[in-house]
Motif scaffolding. Sequence first.
Motif, PDB file in Angstrom:
ATOM      1  N   THR A  62     -56.837  47.646  71.029  1.00  0.00           N
ATOM      2  CA  THR A  62     -57.245  48.640  70.273  1.00  0.00           C
ATOM      3  C   THR A  62     -57.615  48.368  68.707  1.00  0.00           C
ATOM      4  OG1 THR A  62     -55.910  50.301  70.612  1.00  0.00           O
ATOM      5  CG2 THR A  62     -57.669  49.915  72.200  1.00  0.00           C
ATOM      6  N   GLY A  63     -55.910  48.226  68.184  1.00  0.00           N
ATOM      7  CA  GLY A  63     -55.626  48.297  66.865  1.00  0.00           C
ATOM      8  C   GLY A  63     -54.712  50.067  67.061  1.00  0.00           C
ATOM      9  N   HIS A  64     -54.273  50.504  67.837  1.00  0.00           N
ATOM     10  CA  HIS A  64     -53.508  51.953  68.152  1.00  0.00           C
ATOM     11  C   HIS A  64     -52.272  52.240  68.973  1.00  0.00           C
ATOM     12  CE1 HIS A  64     -56.964  52.951  65.628  1.00  0.00           C
ATOM     13  NE2 HIS A  64     -58.254  52.734  66.245  1.00  0.00           N
ATOM     14  N   VAL A  65     -51.889  52.438  68.346  1.00  0.00           N
ATOM     15  CA  VAL A  65     -50.306  53.301  69.352  1.00  0.00           C
ATOM     16  C   VAL A  65     -50.681  54.187  70.729  1.00  0.00           C
ATOM     17  CG1 VAL A  65     -48.176  54.040  69.549  1.00  0.00           C
ATOM     18  CG2 VAL A  65     -49.100  52.327  67.660  1.00  0.00           C
ATOM     19  N   PRO A  66     -50.627  53.613  71.731  1.00  0.00           N
ATOM     20  CA  PRO A  66     -51.651  54.321  72.854  1.00  0.00           C
ATOM     21  C   PRO A  66     -50.460  56.276  73.077  1.00  0.00           C
ATOM     22  CG  PRO A  66     -50.841  52.756  74.146  1.00  0.00           C
ATOM     23  CD  PRO A  66     -50.363  52.734  72.160  1.00  0.00           C
ATOM     24  N   ALA A  67     -51.192  57.504  72.524  1.00  0.00           N
ATOM     25  CA  ALA A  67     -50.905  58.914  72.591  1.00  0.00           C
ATOM     26  C   ALA A  67     -49.401  58.805  73.101  1.00  0.00           C
ATOM     27  CB  ALA A  67     -52.059  59.812  72.241  1.00  0.00           C
ATOM     28  N   ASP A  68     -49.763  58.190  74.611  1.00  0.00           N
ATOM     29  CA  ASP A  68     -48.490  58.484  75.647  1.00  0.00           C
ATOM     30  C   ASP A  68     -47.592  57.589  75.388  1.00  0.00           C
ATOM     31  OD1 ASP A  68     -49.909  56.585  76.638  1.00  0.00           O
ATOM     32  OD2 ASP A  68     -49.709  57.317  78.746  1.00  0.00           O
ATOM     33  N   THR A  69     -47.580  56.778  74.436  1.00  0.00           N
ATOM     34  CA  THR A  69     -45.943  55.990  73.947  1.00  0.00           C
ATOM     35  C   THR A  69     -44.755  57.009  74.514  1.00  0.00           C
ATOM     36  OG1 THR A  69     -47.705  54.964  72.358  1.00  0.00           O
ATOM     37  CG2 THR A  69     -44.655  55.481  72.491  1.00  0.00           C
ATOM     38  N   PRO A  70     -44.278  56.540  75.654  1.00  0.00           N
ATOM     39  CA  PRO A  70     -42.473  56.883  75.549  1.00  0.00           C
ATOM     40  C   PRO A  70     -41.585  57.936  73.958  1.00  0.00           C
ATOM     41  CG  PRO A  70     -42.850  55.478  77.242  1.00  0.00           C
ATOM     42  CD  PRO A  70     -43.780  55.132  75.546  1.00  0.00           C
ATOM     43  N   ALA A  71     -41.235  58.242  74.176  1.00  0.00           N
ATOM     44  CA  ALA A  71     -40.432  58.642  73.060  1.00  0.00           C
ATOM     45  C   ALA A  71     -39.246  58.345  72.773  1.00  0.00           C
ATOM     46  CB  ALA A  71     -39.786  60.402  73.137  1.00  0.00           C
ATOM     47  N   GLU A  72     -38.943  57.970  74.202  1.00  0.00           N
ATOM     48  CA  GLU A  72     -37.512  56.308  73.659  1.00  0.00           C
ATOM     49  C   GLU A  72     -38.906  54.945  73.094  1.00  0.00           C
ATOM     50  OE1 GLU A  72     -36.689  58.882  76.953  1.00  0.00           O
ATOM     51  OE2 GLU A  72     -38.689  57.527  76.509  1.00  0.00           O
ATOM     52  N   LEU A  73     -39.458  54.953  72.988  1.00  0.00           N
ATOM     53  CA  LEU A  73     -39.886  53.625  72.159  1.00  0.00           C
ATOM     54  C   LEU A  73     -40.793  53.441  70.875  1.00  0.00           C
ATOM     55  CD1 LEU A  73     -42.044  51.335  75.272  1.00  0.00           C
ATOM     56  CD2 LEU A  73     -39.626  51.221  74.037  1.00  0.00           C
ATOM     57  N   GLN A  74     -40.638  54.866  70.740  1.00  0.00           N
ATOM     58  CA  GLN A  74     -41.885  55.521  69.221  1.00  0.00           C
ATOM     59  C   GLN A  74     -41.062  54.768  68.401  1.00  0.00           C
ATOM     60  OE1 GLN A  74     -42.832  59.319  69.004  1.00  0.00           O
ATOM     61  NE2 GLN A  74     -44.384  59.724  71.258  1.00  0.00           N
ATOM     62  N   LEU A  75     -39.473  54.744  68.857  1.00  0.00           N
ATOM     63  CA  LEU A  75     -38.703  53.771  66.609  1.00  0.00           C
ATOM     64  C   LEU A  75     -39.311  52.683  66.857  1.00  0.00           C
ATOM     65  CD1 LEU A  75     -35.236  55.699  67.508  1.00  0.00           C
ATOM     66  CD2 LEU A  75     -36.181  56.120  65.813  1.00  0.00           C
ATOM     67  N   ILE A  76     -40.035  51.651  68.029  1.00  0.00           N
ATOM     68  CA  ILE A  76     -40.306  50.644  67.810  1.00  0.00           C
ATOM     69  C   ILE A  76     -41.763  51.047  67.603  1.00  0.00           C
ATOM     70  CG2 ILE A  76     -40.877  48.545  69.086  1.00  0.00           C
ATOM     71  CD1 ILE A  76     -38.898  49.073  71.021  1.00  0.00           C
ATOM     72  N   PHE A  77     -42.761  51.082  67.812  1.00  0.00           N
ATOM     73  CA  PHE A  77     -44.016  51.608  67.957  1.00  0.00           C
ATOM     74  C   PHE A  77     -44.018  53.300  67.518  1.00  0.00           C
ATOM     75  CE2 PHE A  77     -43.273  49.245  71.780  1.00  0.00           C
ATOM     76  CZ  PHE A  77     -43.867  48.064  70.217  1.00  0.00           C
ATOM     77  N   PRO A  78     -43.919  53.118  66.241  1.00  0.00           N
ATOM     78  CA  PRO A  78     -44.207  54.651  65.088  1.00  0.00           C
ATOM     79  C   PRO A  78     -46.049  54.625  65.869  1.00  0.00           C
ATOM     80  CG  PRO A  78     -43.094  53.968  64.505  1.00  0.00           C
ATOM     81  CD  PRO A  78     -43.452  52.540  64.745  1.00  0.00           C
ATOM     82  N   PRO A  79     -46.525  56.232  66.004  1.00  0.00           N
ATOM     83  CA  PRO A  79     -47.366  55.850  66.010  1.00  0.00           C
ATOM     84  C   PRO A  79     -48.590  55.614  65.053  1.00  0.00           C
ATOM     85  CG  PRO A  79     -46.212  57.959  66.598  1.00  0.00           C
ATOM     86  CD  PRO A  79     -46.211  57.857  65.618  1.00  0.00           C
ATOM     87  N   TYR A  80     -48.378  55.150  63.816  1.00  0.00           N
ATOM     88  CA  TYR A  80     -49.172  54.864  62.669  1.00  0.00           C
ATOM     89  C   TYR A  80     -49.238  53.873  62.938  1.00  0.00           C
ATOM     90  CZ  TYR A  80     -44.644  54.743  60.725  1.00  0.00           C
ATOM     91  OH  TYR A  80     -43.345  54.629  60.541  1.00  0.00           O
ATOM     92  N   ALA A  81     -48.334  53.100  63.890  1.00  0.00           N
ATOM     93  CA  ALA A  81     -48.399  51.849  62.869  1.00  0.00           C
ATOM     94  C   ALA A  81     -49.199  50.417  64.143  1.00  0.00           C
ATOM     95  CB  ALA A  81     -46.583  51.051  63.317  1.00  0.00           C
ATOM     96  N   GLY A  82     -49.920  51.212  64.155  1.00  0.00           N
ATOM     97  CA  GLY A  82     -51.074  50.611  64.695  1.00  0.00           C
ATOM     98  C   GLY A  82     -51.653  49.486  64.438  1.00  0.00           C
ATOM     99  N   PRO A  83     -52.441  49.386  63.285  1.00  0.00           N
ATOM    100  CA  PRO A  83     -52.834  48.031  62.413  1.00  0.00           C
ATOM    101  C   PRO A  83     -51.453  47.137  62.584  1.00  0.00           C
ATOM    102  CG  PRO A  83     -54.094  50.117  61.615  1.00  0.00           C
ATOM    103  CD  PRO A  83     -52.997  50.502  62.934  1.00  0.00           C
ATOM    104  N   PHE A  84     -50.701  48.073  61.859  1.00  0.00           N
ATOM    105  CA  PHE A  84     -49.474  47.257  61.421  1.00  0.00           C
ATOM    106  C   PHE A  84     -48.571  45.761  62.520  1.00  0.00           C
ATOM    107  CE2 PHE A  84     -44.946  45.845  60.832  1.00  0.00           C
ATOM    108  CZ  PHE A  84     -45.160  45.427  60.135  1.00  0.00           C
TER     109      PHE A  84
END
Length: 336
Positions: free
Chosen positions: A218-240
Amino acid sequence: MKRRALLTGAAALAAPAAAAQKYPMGTKQRLLRFPGAGGVELHGTLLLPLASELQRVPGVVLIGGSGPTDRDGNNSLLPLRIDLLKLIAELLARNGIASLRYDKRGVAASAKQSPAGLDAQERYYAWDNYVGDVMAAHAELLRHDEIKPYATALLGHSEGGLLALAAAAAMGKRAPYALVLAGTPGRPLIDIVRAQVSRTGPQYSAASERIMKAILDTGHVPADTPAELQLIFPPYAGPFFRGILTFDPAQTVATLDIACLLLHGGADAQVVPMDDIQPLIDALARRGKPGEAIVFPAVSHNLKPVTSAIDPGFVGPLAPAVADKLASWLRFVLGA
């Protein structure tokens, strides 16, 4: 475990040892503002040897690693001053080579135009924009009269090496003469992330796989990404991540007709030798073009000496062997 790999034969460049201080006259610094991809204003530093007042000198663009990394190579998430890019810039200037280093978009002085809102942030932080920023920095380097336009290089650290590779490939015939990859993985990032999560948080492996699949789909980081993984996958970084996850550095370097040096620390705990870098070394060996790869024992991901098993190698000077090899190779290849 094998800790040192050297390409030999016709493809290797036999550079002489670097002088400790070939240009003792000092340096001069110029603060810059230049347009990056999409017109975003980037801020950087051009460091020149004083010899540039008498003659043109080679120039290198320095590209920082992942996260909020500034022009000096410091990450705002870490309380320590690493100063990797600043140390490299000073080393090069002492050896008659100019360098341009810059704050990544959204970081330090380049943060002034960081947008609000998830959609705008996704566009702003897209992979193609980071690649475009490297190309823009090289164009800015060439704009200065002190620089030899036929003797330039890109030097990327860690993720910055991937950006350097992608930019050099996109530049085609306008690519710089040489490329230095420091602590850069040789496998696609999707494989590196899998390995890192498996080592440091295996309980998150399934969630990480789900997130990466969603990003690729989809090109987007899922909204339900666990907080522990948001350092790796920030909400805005899907296209990157959609751009970088499947980018193949080994395949890319095999297509480049430019000199290439790979520097890696044998004690790197982030991009692990030899598993993570062997494909890049193999690609350099196969391509039949000038290239050299060295893994330095007891050296960290940040190219600093490591004194013990628990020393992360964040602070202090560059490892002397790394500094000597980098300076001598670039002087030889770029004609400093």
